[in-house]
Design a protein around this motif. Structure first.
Motif, PDB file in Angstrom:
ATOM      1  N   VAL A  83       0.814  -1.227   0.000  1.00  0.00           N
ATOM      2  CA  VAL A  83       0.000   0.000   0.000  1.00  0.00           C
ATOM      3  C   VAL A  83       0.844   1.271   0.000  1.00  0.00           C
ATOM      4  N   HIS A  84       2.152   1.157   0.210  1.00  0.00           N
ATOM      5  CA  HIS A  84       3.056   2.313   0.149  1.00  0.00           C
ATOM      6  C   HIS A  84       3.943   2.125  -1.078  1.00  0.00           C
ATOM      7  N   ARG A  85       3.707   2.937  -2.105  1.00  0.00           N
ATOM      8  CA  ARG A  85       4.345   2.712  -3.405  1.00  0.00           C
ATOM      9  C   ARG A  85       4.983   3.991  -3.940  1.00  0.00           C
ATOM     10  N   TRP A  86       5.961   3.795  -4.827  1.00  0.00           N
ATOM     11  CA  TRP A  86       6.568   4.934  -5.524  1.00  0.00           C
ATOM     12  C   TRP A  86       5.619   5.433  -6.613  1.00  0.00           C
ATOM     13  N   GLY A  87       5.597   6.745  -6.802  1.00  0.00           N
ATOM     14  CA  GLY A  87       4.738   7.337  -7.820  1.00  0.00           C
ATOM     15  C   GLY A  87       5.286   7.205  -9.228  1.00  0.00           C
ATOM     16  N   ALA A  88       6.553   6.789  -9.366  1.00  0.00           N
ATOM     17  CA  ALA A  88       7.191   6.593 -10.671  1.00  0.00           C
ATOM     18  C   ALA A  88       8.326   5.600 -10.465  1.00  0.00           C
ATOM     19  N   PRO A  89       8.885   5.025 -11.539  1.00  0.00           N
ATOM     20  CA  PRO A  89      10.011   4.109 -11.366  1.00  0.00           C
ATOM     21  C   PRO A  89      11.147   4.769 -10.586  1.00  0.00           C
ATOM     22  N   LEU A  90      11.687   4.057  -9.606  1.00  0.00           N
ATOM     23  CA  LEU A  90      12.642   4.647  -8.672  1.00  0.00           C
ATOM     24  C   LEU A  90      13.928   5.102  -9.357  1.00  0.00           C
ATOM     25  N   SER A  91      14.464   4.329 -10.287  1.00  0.00           N
ATOM     26  CA  SER A  91      15.742   4.720 -10.905  1.00  0.00           C
ATOM     27  C   SER A  91      15.598   6.042 -11.657  1.00  0.00           C
ATOM     28  N   GLY A  92      14.503   6.207 -12.410  1.00  0.00           N
ATOM     29  CA  GLY A  92      14.273   7.463 -13.123  1.00  0.00           C
ATOM     30  C   GLY A  92      14.042   8.628 -12.174  1.00  0.00           C
ATOM     31  N   MET A  93      13.324   8.370 -11.075  1.00  0.00           N
ATOM     32  CA  MET A  93      13.075   9.424 -10.095  1.00  0.00           C
ATOM     33  C   MET A  93      14.380   9.867  -9.433  1.00  0.00           C
ATOM     34  N   LEU A  94      15.237   8.911  -9.086  1.00  0.00           N
ATOM     35  CA  LEU A  94      16.540   9.245  -8.501  1.00  0.00           C
ATOM     36  C   LEU A  94      17.363  10.097  -9.470  1.00  0.00           C
ATOM     37  N   ARG A  95      17.388   9.709 -10.750  1.00  0.00           N
ATOM     38  CA  ARG A  95      18.139  10.468 -11.751  1.00  0.00           C
ATOM     39  C   ARG A  95      17.606  11.891 -11.868  1.00  0.00           C
ATOM     40  N   ASP A  96      16.287  12.044 -11.957  1.00  0.00           N
ATOM     41  CA  ASP A  96      15.691  13.364 -12.135  1.00  0.00           C
ATOM     42  C   ASP A  96      15.919  14.262 -10.926  1.00  0.00           C
ATOM     43  N   VAL A  97      15.750  13.709  -9.722  1.00  0.00           N
ATOM     44  CA  VAL A  97      15.918  14.529  -8.515  1.00  0.00           C
ATOM     45  C   VAL A  97      17.390  14.879  -8.308  1.00  0.00           C
ATOM     46  N   LEU A  98      18.293  13.936  -8.572  1.00  0.00           N
ATOM     47  CA  LEU A  98      19.717  14.250  -8.456  1.00  0.00           C
ATOM     48  C   LEU A  98      20.109  15.328  -9.467  1.00  0.00           C
ATOM     49  N   THR A  99      19.549  15.286 -10.655  1.00  0.00           N
ATOM     50  CA  THR A  99      19.793  16.335 -11.650  1.00  0.00           C
ATOM     51  C   THR A  99      19.347  17.692 -11.100  1.00  0.00           C
TER      52      THR A  99
END
Length: 195
Positions: free
Chosen positions: A81-97
């Motif tokens: 019931v606790h899920r990521w809103g988008a694929p984690l690897s892409g989210m990590l890349r975007d936020v780190l950018t």
């Protein structure tokens, strides 16, 4: 209708009603996202070439919609019931950018889909673990800088980050992951702006 078929029909209605009632009481699914964290200060010196976060590699254990955390040493909890809103690897890349763009001078960091000039360097991050463990989250891995027109990294750094987080609160744990990613960007920006 005889008594036996009526009893069977009534039993089927009770079973269906119980299933529907059970579904109605299930907790709603909650979705989470990582967010950029503002730096204490922007680094004034520009890297030698524009940078792009090319990829963030995560282990198969984390490559799922569900949030994973450690329940006990060697035992993991995968939440339905606790899920990521988008694929984690892409989210990590975007936020780190975004984190790096907040820390380095304007124009130093290219967006993931932005056309890259010939001299752009690539950053690759390898995540070994990023998960809640008791009262903290742990981020273990490494990152590399690969200059333009090369396949050999000119810079390699290991990552060992630990951020306090409420063990019972998924939102607090996700926020702690965002803060840890901000600390990673702090260290990266410092290393990347060295002459």
């Amino acid at each position: 209708m005889s008594r036996a078929p009526r009893m069977l029909a009534l039993g089927a209605i009770v079973v269906v009603g119980g299933v529907v009632g059970g579904c109605a009481s299930s907790p709603p699914t909650q979705f989470y996202t990582l967010e950029p964290v503002p730096p204490p200060q922007r680094i004034p010196s520009r890297p030698r070439s524009p940078l792009r976060v090319a990829a963030v590699h995560i282990p198969p254990l984390l490559d799922r919609d569900q949030i994973v955390r450690e329940r006990a040493p060697g035992e993991l909890e995968v939440s339905e019931v606790h899920r990521w809103g988008a694929p984690l690897s892409g989210m990590l890349r975007d936020v780190l950018t975004q984190d790096l763009a907040l820390r380095l001078p304007a124009g130093s960091v290219l967006l993931p889909q932005q056309p890259a000039p010939a001299l752009a360097a690539s950053i690759t991050v390898d995540v070994l673990s990023l998960e809640a463990r008791g009262d903290h989250i742990s981020f273990e891995g490494a990152w590399s800088l690969v200059p333009a027109n090369s396949e050999v990294p000119s810079l390699n750094r290991t990552v060992h980050l630990r951020e306090p987080a409420n063990a019972q609160d998924y939102a607090a744990q996700v926020h702690a992951m965002s803060v840890a990613l901000g600390h990673l960007a702090d260290a990266m920006a410092g290393a990347l702006s060295q002459p």
